[in-house]
Design an enzyme around this catalytic site. Structure first.
Site, PDB file in Angstrom:
ATOM      1  N   ASP A 161       0.819  -1.228   0.000  1.00 40.94           N
ATOM      2  CA  ASP A 161       0.000   0.000   0.000  1.00 40.94           C
ATOM      3  C   ASP A 161       0.847   1.269   0.000  1.00 40.94           C
ATOM      4  OD1 ASP A 161      -2.255  -1.692   0.265  1.00 40.94           O
ATOM      5  OD2 ASP A 161      -1.940  -1.761   2.426  1.00 40.94           O
ATOM      6  N   LYS A 202       2.136   2.339  -4.979  1.00 36.47           N
ATOM      7  CA  LYS A 202       2.851   1.880  -6.185  1.00 36.47           C
ATOM      8  C   LYS A 202       2.033   2.122  -7.446  1.00 36.47           C
ATOM      9  CE  LYS A 202       3.281  -2.310  -4.469  1.00 36.47           C
ATOM     10  NZ  LYS A 202       2.829  -2.085  -3.094  1.00 36.47           N
ATOM     11  N   GLY A 224      -4.135  -4.456  -4.275  1.00 34.66           N
ATOM     12  CA  GLY A 224      -5.076  -3.421  -4.713  1.00 34.66           C
ATOM     13  C   GLY A 224      -4.295  -2.176  -5.065  1.00 34.66           C
ATOM     14  N   GLN A 254       2.102  -5.997  -3.059  1.00 31.64           N
ATOM     15  CA  GLN A 254       2.432  -6.020  -1.615  1.00 31.64           C
ATOM     16  C   GLN A 254       3.753  -5.248  -1.387  1.00 31.64           C
ATOM     17  OE1 GLN A 254       1.528  -9.513  -2.886  1.00 31.64           O
ATOM     18  NE2 GLN A 254      -0.521  -8.718  -2.615  1.00 31.64           N
ATOM     19  N   GLY A 287     -11.021  -3.069   2.293  1.00 30.22           N
ATOM     20  CA  GLY A 287     -11.633  -1.930   2.978  1.00 30.22           C
ATOM     21  C   GLY A 287     -11.230  -1.839   4.448  1.00 30.22           C
ATOM     22  N   PRO A 331      -9.358  -0.866   7.851  1.00 30.50           N
ATOM     23  CA  PRO A 331      -8.532   0.292   8.205  1.00 30.50           C
ATOM     24  C   PRO A 331      -7.068  -0.112   8.309  1.00 30.50           C
ATOM     25  CG  PRO A 331      -9.919  -0.375  10.054  1.00 30.50           C
ATOM     26  CD  PRO A 331     -10.309  -1.231   8.896  1.00 30.50           C
TER      27      PRO A 331
END
Ligand code: IMP
Length: 433
Positions: free
Chosen positions: A13, A16, A40, A223, A301, A303
């Site tokens: 996260d 990228k 994601g 990742q 989704g 946190p």
């Protein structure tokens, strides 16, 4: 520079997707080489947000070709759904998406096992529950089915039957769970095979031929280094090699073909899922940064946990990946901080023998040591001014420049790109990169 690997230098996260989107200007072919739809990658283009899970995120640029390499694990349903979204955006998916025949296929039993294993684990990992780990288990156990098997008209039924029989034994004996319905699964996956077959190539050969013709290739790591199964915070990791070396094995290119490696870091640190995060913020600061940075997982989704920039972690990533430079994202999220901390080492309260403390500068591979470590911080003044409009390093407030220079010094590599917002325009390259 013809071949570039972009890797996450924290816990994933790092932004990228945005960095890749910018670098795709000078790439012809984009490659995913590990992971699956647990990833994601968010890209905001033409005022619209796209989240990529399996397909290389640079494909929003017209005329590019994206390869899903042999090291990726593919959920056909997720792949087809993503292809559909790209098609709706006007991308010529039939031409643009290639899938390696050696990539492994995720089946619904992998997802079920992922959830069952997670529920029965003493210490939860916090997986995305997408079947990634169990699919890689089958790969390593030489029991998996690959895209070539999926698209092997006559042989697929028999191979699937054997796999389902084995999983049903496991589901019944270990978990006392109902079996997988073979016939239904076969029909469903035959349907997927028909739609995926036109995209299937020998991935390694496809890339080597393209490179021989002078095509520029960008490898998109999913990742991050600290989630790498070998070099991350094991066992709180994913099941693939998210580091730069994974590009070679996961796409079929030799190490000598890689020209440069760019590590991506956020201006602070985040992590989703369980496992140690030494610089984790106290609750109030956590809420503030999570809200400012919209720190919620693009896939689940959930946190994200947030903390100060950890230079021990990032230095480890720079070494393992051999980063030539780093890209720093989300600098704007720190715009209102009066003081900013950087973790430069850890204090291990029990590491010095006979109960004495010691200071650690190198990333410890012992997870228990990492869990008990306390960060040693260096404080720098914040800039308390918006950075989202800056178009170059010199336009950043002096305190922001100082912060970034300090990161460069601590990591020992130059910064090649800075992102100061989610929009495509809110990023600029530095120097020759
Ligand atoms: P898995 O990859 O679903 O098995 O999850 C293993 C660990 O990796 C969990 O802590 C997940 O939250 C984390 N993880 C997997 N994919 C991503 C990602 O794309 N970004 C951040 N964390 C991830």
């Amino acid at each position: 520079m013809r071949t570039t690997v972009v890797v996450g230098a924290q816990w994933g996260d790092e932004g990228k997707g945005k960095v890749i989107d910018v670098l795709t200007e000078s790439a012809d072919i984009l490659v995913r080489y590990q992971g699956g739809h647990n990833a994601g990658h968010t890209v905001v283009a033409e005022g619209k947000e796209f989240i990529f899970h399996l397909i290389p995120s640079g494909l929003l640029h017209r005329g590019r070709v994206g390869l899903i390499g042999n090291g990726v694990v593919i959920d056909p349903e997720a792949l087809l759904e993503e292809m559909g979204r790209l098609e709706a955006h006007g991308i010529d998916v039939a031409r643009a998406v290639k899938v390696s025949d050696q990539a492994h296929v995720i089946f619904p039993y992998h997802k079920r096992l992922d959830l069952l294993e997670e529920a029965s684990r003493a210490g939860r990992i916090g997986t995305t529950g997408r079947g990634i780990g169990p699919c890689y288990v089958d790969k390593a156990a030489r029991a998996g089915l690959r895209v070539a098997d999926l698209c092997d008209g006559s042989g697929f039924a028999e191979k699937l039957k054997r796999a389902v029989a084995e999983k049903n034994r496991l589901l019944k004996r270990l978990y006392d769970e109902p079996p997988v319905a073979y016939g239904e699964l076969l029909e469903r996956y035959r349907g997927y095979a028909k739609r995926i077959a036109p995209h299937v190539v020998n991935g390694a050969r496809f890339l080597q031929e393209a490179m021989a013709k002078g095509k520029r290739v960008l490898f998109e790591g999913a990742q991050g280094t600290l989630l790498d199964v070998d070099h991350g915070t094991y066992p709180y990791v994913t099941s693939s090699n998210a580091t730069a070396g994974g590009a070679c094995t996961g796409a079929g290119v030799p190490p000598t073909a890689i020209d440069r490696v760019i590590g991506v870091v956020k201006a602070y640190t985040t992590r989703v899922g369980e496992g140690p995060l030494p610089t984790e913020f106290p609750a109030d600061l956590m809420e503030e940064i999570r809200a400012k940075g919209n720190e919620f997982g693009a896939t689940t989704g959930r946190p994200r946990r947030c903390g100060w920039f950890d230079a021990v972690v990032a230095r480890h990533a720079v070494c393992i990946n051999g980063c030539d430079a780093i890209a720093v994202t989300k600098l704007d999220v720190l715009d209102e901080m009066e003081t900013i901390q950087i973790c430069t080492g850890y204090r291990d309260p029990a590491g010095g023998g006979a109960g004495a403390a010691r200071t650690i500068r190198d990333f410890p591979s012992d997870i228990d040591c990492l869990a008990r470590c306390e960060p040693v911080y260096e404080s720098l003044p914040g800039w308390c001014r918006p950075t989202g409009e800056a178009e170059g390093f010199d336009e950043l407030p002096p305190q922001a420049q100082r912060y970034l220079k300090r990161l460069e010094a601590l990591l020992g590599v130059p910064i090649c790109l800075i992102s100061t917002g989610s929009k495509r325009e809110q990023a600029f390259k530095i120097g020759r990169w």
